[in-house]
Design an enzyme around this catalytic site. Structure first.
Site, PDB file in Angstrom:
ATOM      1  N   LYS A  45       0.862  -1.186   0.000  1.00 49.24           N
ATOM      2  CA  LYS A  45       0.000   0.000   0.000  1.00 49.24           C
ATOM      3  C   LYS A  45       0.902   1.241   0.000  1.00 49.24           C
ATOM      4  CE  LYS A  45      -3.616   2.642   0.804  1.00 49.24           C
ATOM      5  NZ  LYS A  45      -4.637   2.902  -0.211  1.00 49.24           N
ATOM      6  N   CYS A 135      -2.631   7.923  -8.598  1.00 50.15           N
ATOM      7  CA  CYS A 135      -3.797   8.081  -7.719  1.00 50.15           C
ATOM      8  C   CYS A 135      -4.597   9.314  -8.171  1.00 50.15           C
ATOM      9  CB  CYS A 135      -3.287   8.232  -6.288  1.00 50.15           C
ATOM     10  SG  CYS A 135      -4.579   8.055  -5.092  1.00 50.15           S
ATOM     11  N   LYS A 173       4.114   3.636 -12.031  1.00 53.01           N
ATOM     12  CA  LYS A 173       2.695   3.232 -12.166  1.00 53.01           C
ATOM     13  C   LYS A 173       1.920   4.375 -12.801  1.00 53.01           C
ATOM     14  CE  LYS A 173      -1.225   1.264  -9.736  1.00 53.01           C
ATOM     15  NZ  LYS A 173      -1.703   0.679  -8.488  1.00 53.01           N
TER      16      LYS A 173
HETATM   17  C1  LIG Z   1      -9.539   0.841  -2.106  1.00 49.49           C
HETATM   18  C2  LIG Z   1      -8.392   0.959  -3.039  1.00 49.49           C
HETATM   19  C3  LIG Z   1      -7.219   1.571  -2.624  1.00 49.49           C
HETATM   20  C4  LIG Z   1      -6.148   1.693  -3.507  1.00 49.49           C
HETATM   21  N1  LIG Z   1      -4.993   2.258  -3.069  1.00 49.49           N
HETATM   22  C5  LIG Z   1      -3.924   2.360  -3.906  1.00 49.49           C
HETATM   23  C6  LIG Z   1      -2.686   2.876  -3.441  1.00 49.49           C
HETATM   24  O1  LIG Z   1      -2.519   3.218  -2.280  1.00 49.49           O
HETATM   25  N2  LIG Z   1      -1.671   2.962  -4.344  1.00 49.49           N
HETATM   26  C7  LIG Z   1      -1.801   2.583  -5.641  1.00 49.49           C
HETATM   27  O2  LIG Z   1      -0.846   2.677  -6.413  1.00 49.49           O
HETATM   28  N3  LIG Z   1      -2.964   2.061  -6.086  1.00 49.49           N
HETATM   29  C8  LIG Z   1      -4.021   1.945  -5.250  1.00 49.49           C
HETATM   30  N4  LIG Z   1      -5.183   1.378  -5.703  1.00 49.49           N
HETATM   31  C9  LIG Z   1      -5.284   0.986  -7.123  1.00 49.49           C
HETATM   32  C10 LIG Z   1      -4.935  -0.496  -7.338  1.00 49.49           C
HETATM   33  O3  LIG Z   1      -3.595  -0.756  -7.009  1.00 49.49           O
HETATM   34  C11 LIG Z   1      -5.164  -0.911  -8.803  1.00 49.49           C
HETATM   35  O4  LIG Z   1      -4.339  -0.123  -9.638  1.00 49.49           O
HETATM   36  C12 LIG Z   1      -6.610  -0.721  -9.260  1.00 49.49           C
HETATM   37  O5  LIG Z   1      -7.488  -1.041  -8.214  1.00 49.49           O
HETATM   38  C13 LIG Z   1      -6.945  -1.577 -10.487  1.00 49.49           C
HETATM   39  O6  LIG Z   1      -6.858  -2.953 -10.200  1.00 49.49           O
HETATM   40  P1  LIG Z   1      -8.153  -3.872  -9.880  1.00 49.49           P
HETATM   41  O7  LIG Z   1      -9.137  -3.654 -10.978  1.00 49.49           O
HETATM   42  O8  LIG Z   1      -7.605  -5.257  -9.775  1.00 49.49           O
HETATM   43  O9  LIG Z   1      -8.696  -3.371  -8.567  1.00 49.49           O
HETATM   44  C14 LIG Z   1      -6.262   1.220  -4.830  1.00 49.49           C
HETATM   45  C15 LIG Z   1      -7.434   0.588  -5.229  1.00 49.49           C
HETATM   46  C16 LIG Z   1      -8.480   0.435  -4.354  1.00 49.49           C
HETATM   47  C17 LIG Z   1      -9.717  -0.263  -4.801  1.00 49.49           C
END
Ligand SMILES: Cc1cc2nc3c(=O)[nH]c(=O)nc-3n(C[C@H](O)[C@H](O)[C@H](O)COP(=O)(O)O)c2cc1C
Ligand code: SF4
Ligand code: SF4
Length: 444
Positions: A45, A135, A173
């Site tokens: 995270k 983000c 990223k």
């Molecule tokens: C609740 C939540 C918190 C997230 N926090 C971060 C974060 O702190 N840093 C980051 O790079 N991506 C964060 N993401 C994005 C995820 O790493 C990922 O890029 C995104 O959810 C797409 O993948 P998925 O469709 O498998 O969820 C977060 C996603 C969610 C749902």
């Protein structure tokens, strides 16, 4: 048993399945549990100056019986002290030396601040760094995250600062909230990034409560745009991964992210150019154990395809994504209905009649009760000469295998639009300058 391990920028991971940075990778406890379950890697995270989060923070889209086909969040980066996160990374690496730990980082856009956090992350024993330039909410208002990733010059500059002190490979990223994500990958490459990961979440408002009029998720009746992810974003993420993989100048490893939840999704990302695949929403929905099926499924698939290694999948379908102008205009298919399977629901007729090319005729609706078995089903008929092969009827038909698309031999040689234009002596390229100055494109 095929070799599921991957080599990502020289770092070996037991398999291509990594947890993406998010709630499932918030603590050492969770990451160790995930590694015990079988995940090959985990992107911590995002670590930075600890923040304060709101309650509530998530909203979702359900579709019919399917829960959470899309997930929206207004959560920020880690709310835990940096020293706690780095200490736990060290502990995880000691217990799981073979697994890949990636430290996701985000700090204010100052060279010294970046240098300091990079050094601390490296000292913790992380294998790779991931710079969160994606983000889209909250942090971007403070000049971080997507505020960096949406400006190519900032992306190049800050990646360059990180590379000044980085001794381990650096992944940038990327945010999908840009016009051309491949251009941003190129900007990261120019800053000497070793790899890119994509996608972070999409700008979104997930809905409005029709009773209270408050947006979802609501913080005391008010909301804020958030980041959208989960199964419904997968097609867009696949396209973005493919566009980066095909960019002639980027040429660095890709970690694919967005809507992956099973081995099939992961293989699709890999075929289009990703070396590892990150998962967030599916792990939040179903827990860490989904990785067991992912590992079994991938091993079986590699066996079936007679491939020895997961690395053999990377980019195998990349060249099959072409410009539209290179597709064969003489390739012809038509729809065929299997009368044995057809249940006479007429959905294909309606779809073709109102939404396509009016080339299905509905049979006369028979009188009586179909359940008696005495009344013939009314199986629609395809007018093959009229059918343009658009697939719509096969897509709407509720009976698997009932409508199939069959290839017709036209006897005509392959001919793409590009070749056709060239044969006509016209340019296959629309000249935008001509459009602006003369109001018409070259070759028209
Ligand atoms: C609740 C939540 C918190 C997230 N926090 C971060 C974060 O702190 N840093 C980051 O790079 N991506 C964060 N993401 C994005 C995820 O790493 C990922 O890029 C995104 O959810 C797409 O993948 P998925 O469709 O498998 O969820 C977060 C996603 C969610 C749902
Ligand atoms: S493929 Fe398209 S055009 Fe052909 S019958 Fe089906 S809906 Fe109509
Ligand atoms: S949609 Fe399928 S099942 Fe329904 S009428 Fe058409 S072919 Fe038959």
């Amino acid at each position: 048993m095929p070799d599921l391990s991957i080599n990502f920028c020289g770092v070996r991971s037991p398999n291509p399945f990594w947890l993406a940075s998010g709630p499932p990778t918030n603590t050492g406890y969770q990451v160790m549990k995930a590694f015990d379950a079988g995940w090959g890697g985990a992107v911590w995270k995002t670590i930075g100056e600890p923040i304060i989060n709101t309650a509530s923070r998530y909203g979702s889209i359900d579709y019919k019986n399917e829960r959470m086909i899309g997930l929206n969040n207004i959560e920020l980066i880690s709310d835990r002290p940096m020293e706690t996160n780095f200490r736990e990374i060290s502990e995880v690496k000691k217990r799981f030396p073979q697994n890949t730990v990636i430290a996701s980082l985000m700090v204010e856009s100052k060279r010294e601040t970046w240098h300091e956090i990079v050094r601390r992350a490296q000292d913790s024993g992380a294998d790779l760094l991931e710079l969160n330039f994606g983000c889209p909410h909250g942090m971007s208002e403070r000049g971080m995250g997507a505020a960096v990733g949406q400006v190519p010059e900032y992306t190049t500059l800050i990646t360059g600062w990180v590379k000044e002190v980085a001794t381990i490979p650096v992944i940038v990223k990327l945010t999908p909230n840009v016009t051309d994500v491949a251009h941003m990958a190129w900007a990261a490459r120019q800053g000497a990034a070793d790899a890119v990961s994509l996608v972070n979440t999409f700008n979104s408002i997930v809905g409005v409560d029709l009773d209270t009029l408050a947006p979802r998720p609501s913080v005391g009746g008010y909301g804020s745009h958030g980041g959208y992810c989960g199964p419904s974003v997968k097609p867009i993420a696949l396209h973005m991964v493919s566009s980066v993989a095909k960019h002639p100048k980027v040429g660095i490893p890709i970690s694919g992210i967005g809507g992956a939840g099973n081995w099939r999704d992961a293989v699709e990302f890999m075929l289009l150019g990703a070396t590892s695949v990150q998962v967030c929403t599916a792990a939040m929905h179903y827990g860490f154990r989904i990785v067991e099926d992912m590992i079994d499924g991938l091993a079986q698939y590699l066996d079936e395809k007679r491939l020895n290694s997961a690395m053999d999948l990377v980019g195998r379908s990349a060249e099959r994504i072409r410009d539209w102008g290179d597709l064969d205009l003489n390739y012809k298919i038509v729809a065929r209905i299997d009368p044995e399977l057809c249940i006479g629901c007429n959905l294909c007729y309606i779809a073709c009649e109102d939404g396509a090319h009016q080339c299905i005729t509905a049979a006369e609706r028979p009188r009586g009760d179909l359940r008696d078995g005495e009344i013939a089903k009314h199986v629609p008929r395809i007018l093959e000469d009229e059918c343009v092969g658009c697939n719509l009827c096969a897509l709407v038909c509720p009976v698997p295998g009932c409508i199939t698309m069959q290839q017709i031999d036209t006897g005509r040689p392959n001919m793409s639009w590009r070749e056709l234009q060239e044969a006509r002596g016209r340019s296959p390229q629309c000249n935008v300058e001509d459009l602006l100055t003369k109001g018409t494109a070259a070759g028209d």
